[in-house]
Design a protein around this motif. Sequence first.
Motif, PDB file in Angstrom:
ATOM      1  N   UNK A   1       9.291  62.733  26.667  1.00 34.25           N
ATOM      2  CA  UNK A   1       7.746  63.911  26.266  1.00 34.25           C
ATOM      3  C   UNK A   1       7.193  63.663  25.644  1.00 34.25           C
ATOM      4  N   UNK A   2       7.472  63.145  24.358  1.00 35.67           N
ATOM      5  CA  UNK A   2       6.842  63.018  23.563  1.00 35.67           C
ATOM      6  C   UNK A   2       5.819  61.408  23.372  1.00 35.67           C
ATOM      7  N   UNK A   3       6.647  60.587  24.292  1.00 37.11           N
ATOM      8  CA  UNK A   3       5.468  59.298  23.796  1.00 37.11           C
ATOM      9  C   UNK A   3       4.437  59.360  25.593  1.00 37.11           C
ATOM     10  N   UNK A   4       5.183  60.043  26.875  1.00 41.25           N
ATOM     11  CA  UNK A   4       3.947  61.017  27.753  1.00 41.25           C
ATOM     12  C   UNK A   4       3.481  61.534  28.054  1.00 41.25           C
ATOM     13  N   UNK A   5       3.535  62.835  27.258  1.00 39.91           N
ATOM     14  CA  UNK A   5       2.894  64.028  27.400  1.00 39.91           C
ATOM     15  C   UNK A   5       2.293  64.183  25.374  1.00 39.91           C
TER      16      UNK A   5
ATOM     17  N   UNK B   1      12.988  61.480  16.574  1.00 36.36           N
ATOM     18  CA  UNK B   1      12.528  60.619  17.671  1.00 36.36           C
ATOM     19  C   UNK B   1      11.860  59.605  17.189  1.00 36.36           C
ATOM     20  N   UNK B   2      11.143  59.530  16.502  1.00 34.17           N
ATOM     21  CA  UNK B   2      10.579  58.283  15.755  1.00 34.17           C
ATOM     22  C   UNK B   2      11.275  57.471  15.915  1.00 34.17           C
ATOM     23  N   UNK B   3      12.431  57.675  15.750  1.00 33.37           N
ATOM     24  CA  UNK B   3      13.440  56.663  15.892  1.00 33.37           C
ATOM     25  C   UNK B   3      14.210  55.855  17.195  1.00 33.37           C
ATOM     26  N   UNK B   4      13.846  57.238  18.044  1.00 31.84           N
ATOM     27  CA  UNK B   4      14.212  57.029  19.227  1.00 31.84           C
ATOM     28  C   UNK B   4      12.627  56.028  20.555  1.00 31.84           C
ATOM     29  N   UNK B   5      11.748  56.676  19.991  1.00 35.38           N
ATOM     30  CA  UNK B   5      10.454  55.568  20.342  1.00 35.38           C
ATOM     31  C   UNK B   5      10.511  54.845  20.445  1.00 35.38           C
ATOM     32  N   UNK B   6      10.775  54.131  19.821  1.00 43.98           N
ATOM     33  CA  UNK B   6      10.527  52.019  20.375  1.00 43.98           C
ATOM     34  C   UNK B   6      11.167  51.585  21.813  1.00 43.98           C
ATOM     35  N   UNK B   7      12.456  52.533  20.996  1.00 41.92           N
ATOM     36  CA  UNK B   7      13.163  52.189  23.001  1.00 41.92           C
ATOM     37  C   UNK B   7      12.519  52.582  24.565  1.00 41.92           C
ATOM     38  N   UNK B   8      12.018  54.059  24.483  1.00 44.76           N
ATOM     39  CA  UNK B   8      10.886  54.270  25.078  1.00 44.76           C
ATOM     40  C   UNK B   8       9.793  53.402  25.380  1.00 44.76           C
TER      41      UNK B   8
ATOM     42  N   UNK C   1       8.060  49.171  33.980  1.00 38.79           N
ATOM     43  CA  UNK C   1       7.577  50.008  35.043  1.00 38.79           C
ATOM     44  C   UNK C   1       8.838  50.171  35.738  1.00 38.79           C
ATOM     45  N   UNK C   2       9.340  50.662  35.022  1.00 42.62           N
ATOM     46  CA  UNK C   2      11.319  50.830  35.635  1.00 42.62           C
ATOM     47  C   UNK C   2      11.763  51.997  36.511  1.00 42.62           C
ATOM     48  N   UNK C   3      11.933  52.215  37.620  1.00 40.37           N
ATOM     49  CA  UNK C   3      11.587  53.608  38.519  1.00 40.37           C
ATOM     50  C   UNK C   3      12.537  54.707  38.163  1.00 40.37           C
ATOM     51  N   UNK C   4      13.572  54.849  37.036  1.00 39.62           N
ATOM     52  CA  UNK C   4      14.229  56.089  36.292  1.00 39.62           C
ATOM     53  C   UNK C   4      14.019  55.047  34.848  1.00 39.62           C
ATOM     54  N   UNK C   5      12.730  55.710  34.494  1.00 40.31           N
ATOM     55  CA  UNK C   5      12.459  55.213  32.959  1.00 40.31           C
ATOM     56  C   UNK C   5      12.962  56.228  32.373  1.00 40.31           C
ATOM     57  N   UNK C   6      14.286  57.111  32.713  1.00 37.65           N
ATOM     58  CA  UNK C   6      15.310  57.858  31.702  1.00 37.65           C
ATOM     59  C   UNK C   6      17.065  56.494  31.767  1.00 37.65           C
ATOM     60  N   UNK C   7      17.018  56.477  32.841  1.00 35.61           N
ATOM     61  CA  UNK C   7      18.427  55.638  32.641  1.00 35.61           C
ATOM     62  C   UNK C   7      17.893  53.571  31.610  1.00 35.61           C
ATOM     63  N   UNK C   8      16.934  53.501  32.239  1.00 35.64           N
ATOM     64  CA  UNK C   8      15.798  52.260  31.345  1.00 35.64           C
ATOM     65  C   UNK C   8      16.055  52.046  29.727  1.00 35.64           C
ATOM     66  N   UNK C   9      15.401  53.753  29.408  1.00 41.70           N
ATOM     67  CA  UNK C   9      15.689  53.647  27.806  1.00 41.70           C
ATOM     68  C   UNK C   9      16.919  54.058  27.403  1.00 41.70           C
ATOM     69  N   UNK C  10      17.828  54.654  27.627  1.00 43.53           N
ATOM     70  CA  UNK C  10      18.685  54.581  26.923  1.00 43.53           C
ATOM     71  C   UNK C  10      19.381  53.480  27.170  1.00 43.53           C
ATOM     72  N   UNK C  11      19.637  52.233  28.101  1.00 42.43           N
ATOM     73  CA  UNK C  11      20.130  51.087  28.004  1.00 42.43           C
ATOM     74  C   UNK C  11      19.436  50.135  26.462  1.00 42.43           C
TER      75      UNK C  11
END
Length: 238
Positions: free
Chosen positions: A155-159, A171-178, A185-195
């Motif tokens: 949400x921070x990256x997108x919105x 969240x700055x530590x996590x944003x690069x993975x997102x 362009x995965x169908x499930x961005x959340x699942x892809x970002x978790x991985x």
Amino acid sequence: MCDHCLRTASGISRRGLFAGAAALAGAAAWPRPLLAQATPPQNAISADEALKRLMEGNARYATNVSAHQDYSAGRAARTAYQHPIAAILSCADSRVAPELAFDQGPGDLFVVRVAGNFVNDDGLASIEYAVKFLNTPLVMVLGHSRCGAIDAAIKVVRDKVTLPGHLQQMLREIKPAVAAAKADKPEDVLAAAITENVRRGVRRLETAKPILADYVKAGKVKVVGAEYDLATGKIAVL
């Protein structure tokens, strides 16, 4: 002073010196466990064997036949030492409990938790301690489905949402993975970002100098990534 007094004073002095030397030796040995087991410790095994034990434990947990139910067993003995078979970098999510999910007892896992299971300096130092001083053969970065921290980073990256307090810094530590996950362009961005977040954590730990990188290179430690499914309780190694 009489000869007896001199001999007594000399004896006390020698004993004092020996006691002082022993105290210094003990201080120099910190933070190694104070006492060692008479038998080989449980973590005197390979990383692959440690991972096998974890996955067997997760299979028990997922089918509700957990073996570890008496957590008082061995409590007194554990005051003298700890020999965890794995160090787990886990999310702080209240629904994720590594000891339960892997069906391990107290003293079996060295768990470091932070929302989003990302690697920061404090967590890295804790894992270094487990590897160098507790001889832990396996390190695992454990993500999980529906991770709230990863979702917030999306949400921070997108919105362009700004969160209060120290959340924005976390969240700055996590944003690069997102960002990396979204690029595919995965169908499930959340699942892809978790991985992707788990994989980045594994890469950072594998290459973390001066301790972990050397242990990994020497084959003394293995770093793996895994994901826990909240709905099923099953853990999959990436």
